[in-house]
Design a protein around this motif. Structure first.
Motif, PDB file in Angstrom:
ATOM      1  N   GLU A  73      45.466 -31.709   6.372  1.00  0.00           N
ATOM      2  CA  GLU A  73      45.935 -31.700   4.988  1.00  0.00           C
ATOM      3  C   GLU A  73      45.508 -30.403   4.290  1.00  0.00           C
ATOM      4  O   GLU A  73      44.856 -30.427   3.233  1.00  0.00           O
ATOM      5  CB  GLU A  73      45.402 -32.921   4.229  1.00  0.00           C
ATOM      6  CG  GLU A  73      45.827 -34.259   4.792  1.00  0.00           C
ATOM      7  CD  GLU A  73      47.305 -34.590   4.508  1.00  0.00           C
ATOM      8  OE1 GLU A  73      47.986 -33.772   3.856  1.00  0.00           O
ATOM      9  OE2 GLU A  73      47.765 -35.653   4.940  1.00  0.00           O
ATOM     10  N   GLY A 122      46.326 -30.148   0.582  1.00  0.00           N
ATOM     11  CA  GLY A 122      46.165 -31.382  -0.184  1.00  0.00           C
ATOM     12  C   GLY A 122      45.498 -31.199  -1.533  1.00  0.00           C
ATOM     13  O   GLY A 122      45.745 -31.969  -2.455  1.00  0.00           O
ATOM     14  N   SER A 172      51.376 -26.524  -6.106  1.00  0.00           N
ATOM     15  CA  SER A 172      52.551 -26.280  -5.265  1.00  0.00           C
ATOM     16  C   SER A 172      52.728 -24.800  -4.930  1.00  0.00           C
ATOM     17  O   SER A 172      53.090 -24.450  -3.805  1.00  0.00           O
ATOM     18  CB  SER A 172      53.815 -26.823  -5.949  1.00  0.00           C
ATOM     19  OG  SER A 172      53.985 -26.226  -7.228  1.00  0.00           O
ATOM     20  N   SER A 195      50.135 -23.896  -2.395  1.00  0.00           N
ATOM     21  CA  SER A 195      50.495 -24.548  -1.128  1.00  0.00           C
ATOM     22  C   SER A 195      51.514 -23.712  -0.373  1.00  0.00           C
ATOM     23  O   SER A 195      51.414 -23.544   0.846  1.00  0.00           O
ATOM     24  CB  SER A 195      51.065 -25.946  -1.390  1.00  0.00           C
ATOM     25  OG  SER A 195      50.085 -26.799  -1.920  1.00  0.00           O
ATOM     26  N   THR A 232      49.781 -33.396   7.964  1.00  0.00           N
ATOM     27  CA  THR A 232      50.141 -33.460   6.554  1.00  0.00           C
ATOM     28  C   THR A 232      50.977 -34.701   6.264  1.00  0.00           C
ATOM     29  O   THR A 232      51.697 -35.199   7.125  1.00  0.00           O
ATOM     30  CB  THR A 232      50.916 -32.192   6.127  1.00  0.00           C
ATOM     31  OG1 THR A 232      51.218 -32.270   4.729  1.00  0.00           O
ATOM     32  CG2 THR A 232      52.207 -32.030   6.924  1.00  0.00           C
ATOM     33  N   HIS A 233      50.835 -35.185   5.024  1.00  0.00           N
ATOM     34  CA  HIS A 233      51.727 -36.252   4.563  1.00  0.00           C
ATOM     35  C   HIS A 233      52.854 -35.678   3.729  1.00  0.00           C
ATOM     36  O   HIS A 233      53.763 -36.396   3.310  1.00  0.00           O
ATOM     37  CB  HIS A 233      50.942 -37.263   3.713  1.00  0.00           C
ATOM     38  CG  HIS A 233      50.531 -36.709   2.378  1.00  0.00           C
ATOM     39  ND1 HIS A 233      49.422 -35.903   2.215  1.00  0.00           N
ATOM     40  CD2 HIS A 233      51.104 -36.798   1.152  1.00  0.00           C
ATOM     41  CE1 HIS A 233      49.322 -35.542   0.950  1.00  0.00           C
ATOM     42  NE2 HIS A 233      50.333 -36.066   0.285  1.00  0.00           N
ATOM     43  N   ASP A 234      52.798 -34.352   3.484  1.00  0.00           N
ATOM     44  CA  ASP A 234      53.743 -33.683   2.589  1.00  0.00           C
ATOM     45  C   ASP A 234      54.960 -33.220   3.382  1.00  0.00           C
ATOM     46  O   ASP A 234      54.898 -32.259   4.148  1.00  0.00           O
ATOM     47  CB  ASP A 234      53.038 -32.496   1.927  1.00  0.00           C
ATOM     48  CG  ASP A 234      53.863 -31.873   0.795  1.00  0.00           C
ATOM     49  OD1 ASP A 234      55.100 -31.906   0.881  1.00  0.00           O
ATOM     50  OD2 ASP A 234      53.247 -31.351  -0.149  1.00  0.00           O
ATOM     51  N   GLU A 252      57.536 -31.685   2.353  1.00  0.00           N
ATOM     52  CA  GLU A 252      57.978 -30.350   1.963  1.00  0.00           C
ATOM     53  C   GLU A 252      57.218 -29.281   2.740  1.00  0.00           C
ATOM     54  O   GLU A 252      57.797 -28.298   3.207  1.00  0.00           O
ATOM     55  CB  GLU A 252      57.787 -30.143   0.462  1.00  0.00           C
ATOM     56  CG  GLU A 252      58.321 -28.808  -0.040  1.00  0.00           C
ATOM     57  CD  GLU A 252      58.235 -28.672  -1.538  1.00  0.00           C
ATOM     58  OE1 GLU A 252      58.438 -27.549  -2.038  1.00  0.00           O
ATOM     59  OE2 GLU A 252      57.981 -29.685  -2.221  1.00  0.00           O
TER      60      GLU A 252
END
Length: 237
Positions: A180, A183, A187, A190, A211-213, A215
């Motif tokens: 992550e 995390g 944005s 990131s 990652t859980h993202d 994007e």
């Protein structure tokens, strides 16, 4: 001081290879966190492992990085079978062949960036002068050559993550695992960190980001999607 066993040589040896890996936590009732995961990461790949909370991503990271042992199956880093190693040898593998980047950075608070990065070489037995030279080079590589003497509290969140990335890369590991890594970042930052991973990968680094993202994951050329402890799909850009 632990030392890593030699890895297998040759261009065809994967950076990471998992074969039918399971992880079952004892109950009652027993909980299957991973159910027979098989995957291969070749040198020079940039991979995102994506999935919702509870999908098994963190368990997979711990097994790939030698932080935990599987219930069954095979885990190899650069041809070295991790499941056959004792704790001392496994520590040597983590010190010599694997780099880690964590969401929380885990930088020493009253230590300049260059010494935080040099710490990544301490358990290899690298002399202090060489540790520092390599740390300076790693910080320049991630765009922080002008901030190497700053303390973590004097750096932004994105800069602290860059220091953590430099620390992971300083020993030229077979593979870098990022847990992550965006995390705790906004944005815009990131995107900067994701772009940095792509630049480092273009230079030859093998990177696997958990990652859980979605994007963030969409920016990676290979995406492994997990759910309920299994790989459900793989996507290649």
């Amino acid at each position: 001081m632990p030392s890593a066993p030699p890895a297998s040589d040759g261009p065809d040896v994967p950076s990471l290879e998992l074969s039918d890996v399971t992880k079952v936590y004892p109950g009652p009732p027993p909980v299957t966190a991973l159910g027979g995961v098989t995957l291969t990461i070749d040198p020079g790949e940039l991979v995102a492992v994506v999935g919702p909370s509870g999908s098994g991503k963190s368990t997979l990271l711990n097994l790939m990085g030698g932080l935990d042992r599987p219930t069954s199956g095979s885990v190899k880093v650069a041809g070295q079978e991790l499941t056959e190693l004792d704790d001392r040898s496994l520590s040597g593998i983590r010190a010599g062949m694997i780099g880690f980047v964590f969401q929380e950075f885990f930088l020493l608070p009253r230590t300049p960036a260059v010494d935080n990065v040099a710490e990544g070489l301490r358990y290899r037995g690298t002399p202090g002068r060489i540790r520092r030279e390599r740390a300076e080079e790693a910080l320049r590589r991630v765009g922080l050559g002008h901030r190497m003497h700053h303390l973590p509290e004097q750096l932004s969140g994105g800069e602290r993550q860059r220091v953590a990335i430099a620390r992971a890369l300083v020993g030229s590991p077979a593979v870098v695992f990022a847990d992550e890594p965006t995390g705790n970042l906004d944005s815009a930052t990131s995107r900067e960190i994701t772009d940095l991973f792509k630049e480092l990968n273009d230079e030859g680094a093998t990177i696997v980001a958990i990652t859980h993202d979605s994007e963030v994951a969409s920016c990676f050329p290979r995406r492994i999607v997990m759910r309920d402890g299994s790989v459900v799909t793989e996507e290649q850009a």
